[in-house]
Write a protein that holds these residues in place. Structure first.
Motif, PDB file in Angstrom:
ATOM      1  N   THR A  12     -22.325  10.957 -31.339  1.00  0.00           N
ATOM      2  CA  THR A  12     -23.683  11.133 -30.812  1.00  0.00           C
ATOM      3  C   THR A  12     -23.681  11.138 -29.299  1.00  0.00           C
ATOM      4  OG1 THR A  12     -24.003   8.771 -31.035  1.00  0.00           O
ATOM      5  CG2 THR A  12     -24.861  10.140 -32.790  1.00  0.00           C
ATOM      6  N   SER A  13     -22.846  10.298 -28.698  1.00  0.00           N
ATOM      7  CA  SER A  13     -22.789  10.252 -27.244  1.00  0.00           C
ATOM      8  C   SER A  13     -22.265  11.563 -26.681  1.00  0.00           C
ATOM      9  CB  SER A  13     -21.896   9.083 -26.799  1.00  0.00           C
ATOM     10  OG  SER A  13     -22.416   7.869 -27.252  1.00  0.00           O
ATOM     11  N   GLU A  19     -25.858  18.086 -24.372  1.00  0.00           N
ATOM     12  CA  GLU A  19     -27.265  18.489 -24.249  1.00  0.00           C
ATOM     13  C   GLU A  19     -27.743  18.378 -22.818  1.00  0.00           C
ATOM     14  OE1 GLU A  19     -31.718  17.051 -25.552  1.00  0.00           O
ATOM     15  OE2 GLU A  19     -29.971  15.812 -25.997  1.00  0.00           O
ATOM     16  N   ASN A  20     -27.303  17.327 -22.134  1.00  0.00           N
ATOM     17  CA  ASN A  20     -27.856  17.028 -20.819  1.00  0.00           C
ATOM     18  C   ASN A  20     -27.194  17.772 -19.674  1.00  0.00           C
ATOM     19  OD1 ASN A  20     -29.720  15.244 -21.869  1.00  0.00           O
ATOM     20  ND2 ASN A  20     -28.295  13.530 -21.816  1.00  0.00           N
ATOM     21  N   LEU A  21     -26.060  18.424 -19.939  1.00  0.00           N
ATOM     22  CA  LEU A  21     -25.372  19.132 -18.876  1.00  0.00           C
ATOM     23  C   LEU A  21     -25.287  20.615 -19.174  1.00  0.00           C
ATOM     24  CD1 LEU A  21     -22.403  16.667 -18.224  1.00  0.00           C
ATOM     25  CD2 LEU A  21     -24.511  16.891 -16.903  1.00  0.00           C
ATOM     26  N   ASP A  22     -25.585  21.432 -18.185  1.00  0.00           N
ATOM     27  CA  ASP A  22     -25.374  22.856 -18.380  1.00  0.00           C
ATOM     28  C   ASP A  22     -23.984  23.223 -17.883  1.00  0.00           C
ATOM     29  OD1 ASP A  22     -25.542  22.829 -15.643  1.00  0.00           O
ATOM     30  OD2 ASP A  22     -27.537  23.771 -15.527  1.00  0.00           O
ATOM     31  N   THR A  23     -23.651  24.490 -17.792  1.00  0.00           N
ATOM     32  CA  THR A  23     -22.302  24.909 -17.416  1.00  0.00           C
ATOM     33  C   THR A  23     -21.943  24.522 -15.993  1.00  0.00           C
ATOM     34  OG1 THR A  23     -23.224  27.072 -16.806  1.00  0.00           O
ATOM     35  CG2 THR A  23     -22.324  26.845 -19.026  1.00  0.00           C
ATOM     36  N   ASN A  24     -22.894  24.265 -15.161  1.00  0.00           N
ATOM     37  CA  ASN A  24     -22.617  23.849 -13.783  1.00  0.00           C
ATOM     38  C   ASN A  24     -22.603  22.347 -13.619  1.00  0.00           C
ATOM     39  OD1 ASN A  24     -22.575  26.551 -12.824  1.00  0.00           O
ATOM     40  ND2 ASN A  24     -24.827  26.576 -12.856  1.00  0.00           N
ATOM     41  N   ASP A 225     -36.253  30.069 -25.471  1.00  0.00           N
ATOM     42  CA  ASP A 225     -34.802  29.857 -25.472  1.00  0.00           C
ATOM     43  C   ASP A 225     -34.507  28.666 -26.374  1.00  0.00           C
ATOM     44  OD1 ASP A 225     -32.143  29.498 -25.022  1.00  0.00           O
ATOM     45  OD2 ASP A 225     -32.332  28.997 -22.882  1.00  0.00           O
ATOM     46  N   ILE A 226     -34.003  28.951 -27.568  1.00  0.00           N
ATOM     47  CA  ILE A 226     -33.767  27.892 -28.543  1.00  0.00           C
ATOM     48  C   ILE A 226     -32.304  27.472 -28.617  1.00  0.00           C
ATOM     49  CG2 ILE A 226     -35.717  28.645 -29.949  1.00  0.00           C
ATOM     50  CD1 ILE A 226     -33.605  29.835 -31.912  1.00  0.00           C
ATOM     51  N   PHE A 227     -31.456  28.057 -27.752  1.00  0.00           N
ATOM     52  CA  PHE A 227     -30.011  27.817 -27.873  1.00  0.00           C
ATOM     53  C   PHE A 227     -29.660  26.337 -27.790  1.00  0.00           C
ATOM     54  CE2 PHE A 227     -25.846  27.224 -25.899  1.00  0.00           C
ATOM     55  CZ  PHE A 227     -25.032  27.853 -26.843  1.00  0.00           C
ATOM     56  N   GLN A 228     -30.155  25.672 -26.764  1.00  0.00           N
ATOM     57  CA  GLN A 228     -29.807  24.269 -26.559  1.00  0.00           C
ATOM     58  C   GLN A 228     -30.247  23.396 -27.738  1.00  0.00           C
ATOM     59  OE1 GLN A 228     -28.471  23.673 -23.289  1.00  0.00           O
ATOM     60  NE2 GLN A 228     -27.781  21.649 -23.955  1.00  0.00           N
ATOM     61  N   GLU A 229     -31.507  23.573 -28.165  1.00  0.00           N
ATOM     62  CA  GLU A 229     -32.033  22.771 -29.272  1.00  0.00           C
ATOM     63  C   GLU A 229     -31.320  23.088 -30.575  1.00  0.00           C
ATOM     64  OE1 GLU A 229     -36.362  21.565 -31.293  1.00  0.00           O
ATOM     65  OE2 GLU A 229     -36.226  23.266 -29.898  1.00  0.00           O
ATOM     66  N   ALA A 230     -31.065  24.369 -30.819  1.00  0.00           N
ATOM     67  CA  ALA A 230     -30.385  24.770 -32.049  1.00  0.00           C
ATOM     68  C   ALA A 230     -28.969  24.210 -32.097  1.00  0.00           C
ATOM     69  CB  ALA A 230     -30.359  26.289 -32.160  1.00  0.00           C
ATOM     70  N   GLU A 235     -24.837  20.700 -34.325  1.00  0.00           N
ATOM     71  CA  GLU A 235     -23.649  19.883 -34.095  1.00  0.00           C
ATOM     72  C   GLU A 235     -23.833  18.458 -34.604  1.00  0.00           C
ATOM     73  OE1 GLU A 235     -22.695  20.168 -29.965  1.00  0.00           O
ATOM     74  OE2 GLU A 235     -21.696  22.101 -30.188  1.00  0.00           O
ATOM     75  N   TYR A 236     -25.014  17.909 -34.381  1.00  0.00           N
ATOM     76  CA  TYR A 236     -25.248  16.543 -34.857  1.00  0.00           C
ATOM     77  C   TYR A 236     -25.217  16.489 -36.383  1.00  0.00           C
ATOM     78  CZ  TYR A 236     -27.226  11.858 -35.158  1.00  0.00           C
ATOM     79  OH  TYR A 236     -27.406  10.528 -35.446  1.00  0.00           O
ATOM     80  N   THR A 237     -25.856  17.478 -37.021  1.00  0.00           N
ATOM     81  CA  THR A 237     -25.889  17.500 -38.479  1.00  0.00           C
ATOM     82  C   THR A 237     -24.506  17.741 -39.063  1.00  0.00           C
ATOM     83  OG1 THR A 237     -28.149  18.370 -38.371  1.00  0.00           O
ATOM     84  CG2 THR A 237     -27.023  18.532 -40.481  1.00  0.00           C
TER      85      THR A 237
END
Length: 494
Positions: A12-13, A19-24, A225-230, A235-237
């Protein structure tokens, strides 16, 4: 490396870090909220409306016994004890429904007169038992995290509307017609279910990859933009699915102790605080308090001020026997504005503050009501005590609608991981309805023992609720369901 993280309970961590970091390497949570998590689309609103039609049925079923009490007892010639069975048998049906509600959600998205009456009430209870779990869970799983509290609290708002309208309509129609009217929202929901999407989290759990993305896009909007949420949901599931399916007995492991204590505890406290007992038998409370005396005093004042001619209609209204029903309707209506307020401020004020304010209010309402009955026992302030009962029940119901009515169901839908949600939902719902059955069945007998003592007991339990919430209930506003699991059960994926 990923498998090691799962075994060490750190999946989970790592997912939340993604989730909290983008590519940069820069936080993108604000962008995610803006693009996919911060807006209520028409489909989310419509889906929530269809879901809460069940909440209306829930409220109507709870409120039915109070306005129907005198009519049923007179028409069928049943005793108070028999009516107590009728009033409480719905909760037995709800227990049956609650027992299977989690699994259903996982797998499917005279004497004979009295017996048939009880059977119908039992079947209603079965349906309500399922709805009490499925509705808040479904809403929690389809709404953006920043709006989840308000939308899920709409469950309680519609329950309050159903309760109030049933009390009001019950004053002008007989109990048979009242029962038929209660079928209308059920039919609306039945038709509407064909037009709303399934929960994306449920679809992922059962491997429906294409359908889950289509469902999420349908809920968030075609341009979102649903990519991050999807990705987070998938991944969690998937991480949880690498583990054995959660069994009922697994709930009692130490890693779920906090969630279980909170979920079960808040439901027990909600019911033993008097909730359904007061609602089921509001009419008998007002009759015992002598509410007619209070309304007759009000009528006398009206006659004095307005003149006899202007109050003639009002006089006949009360004489016709509607005085108690006026009180019960006012009590039910008191929940509506506070439920609306709860919907509006839930995601700003948070769950814990609203729960604590609500519990303090219900405690105060029970103390006022208990004090009024105590004064009646000592033949003191006879003209005032009905007013105190009326005010006390209004305070109780208004405060209850602010938090204790709906937030426990919201919290229950948030605090358990998806692999345990079916078993946990069944257990927590069963505990709630079993507690409700105890209170609704013994309420009339408690009132015969001591009216004042009954409400002082309820006040004490409301006081305990304040302490319980302060010490054990987590604040979950503004967090995704996956983030809540990291806080509540940090090693639940071990």
């Amino acid at each position: 490396m990923e498998r090691k993280d799962i075994e060490d309970g750190d999946i989970t961590s790592s997912l939340l870090a993604k989730e909290n970091l983008d590519t940069n390497g820069v936080s993108s949570s604000r962008n995610v909220a803006a693009n996919s998590g911060g807006a209520a689309t028409a489909m989310v609103v419509f889906s929530t409306f269809i879901a809460v039609c069940g909440s209306y049925v829930f409220g109507a079923a709870i409120g039915y016994s109070s306005p129907a009490m005198s009519g049923i007892m007179e028409d069928l010639g049943i005793s108070l004890a028999q009516f107590s069975v009728f009033g409480s048998v719905m909760t037995i049906g709800a227990m049956l429904g609650a027992t299977f509600s989690g699994k259903i959600a996982d797998l499917l998205g005279c004497r004979w007169g009295a017996w048939s009456l009880d059977l119908g009430r039992l079947l209603i209870g079965c349906g309500v038992g399922v709805l009490s779990y499925v509705v808040p869970v479904y809403i929690a799983e389809i709404t953006p995290k920043r709006l989840r509290g308000g939308f899920t609290t709409a469950h309680q708002f519609m329950l309050s509307v159903g309760l109030a309208l049933t009390y009001f309509i019950g004053t002008v129609v007989n109990w048979r017609t009242l029962a038929l009217i209660g079928t209308i929202p059920s039919l609306v929901q039945l038709v509407g279910l064909f037009f709303i999407p399934e929960s994306p989290r449920w679809l992922v759990k059962f491997g429906e990859e294409k359908d889950y993305e289509a469902s999420l896009r349908h809920l968030r909007g075609e341009d979102a933009d649903i990519f991050q949420e999807a990705t987070e949901i998938r991944e969690y599931t998937e991480a949880l699915q690498q583990l054995p399916q959660g069994r009922f007995l697994d709930l009692f492991q130490r890693i779920y102790a906090h969630s279980l204590i909170v979920g079960v505890g808040i439901m027990i406290l909600q019911q033993f605080g008097g909730a359904n007992g007061i609602v089921f038998y509001a009419s008998s409370i007002f009759k015992l308090a002598g509410i007619e005396r209070f309304l007759n005093i009000s009528l006398y004042i009206g006659v004095t001020i307005l003149g006899k001619h202007n109050t003639k209609t009002l006089y006949h209204f009360f004489i016709a026997g509607f005085s108690t029903e006026v009180g019960t309707t006012a009590m039910a209506v008191a929940q509506i504005p506070t439920s609306i307020l709860s919907v509006i401020i839930m995601d700003k004020a948070g769950r814990k503050p609203l729960l604590m304010v609500s519990a303090v209010g219900t405690c105060l309402g029970c103390l006022i009501t208990g004090l009024s009955f105590l004064l009646q026992d000592y033949q003191l302030w006879k003209e005032v005590t009905p007013v105190l009962v009326f005010v006390g029940t209004l305070v109780y119901n208004g405060s209850f609608g602010l938090g204790l009515a709906g937030i426990p169901w919201l919290i229950m839908s948030e605090i358990f991981p998806i692999n345990m949600k079916g078993s946990a939902g069944s257990l927590v719902s069963l505990v709630n309805w079993f507690s409700s059955w105890i209170v609704s069945y013994i309420f009339n007998f408690l009132m015969e023992w001591s009216s004042a003592g009954t409400f002082f007991i309820f006040a004490s339990i409301s006081g305990l609720t304040v302490l319980f919430v302060a010490k054990l209930v987590p604040e979950t506003k503004g967090q995704t369901l996956e983030e809540i699991q990291t806080t509540m059960n940090p090693r639940s994926t071990r």
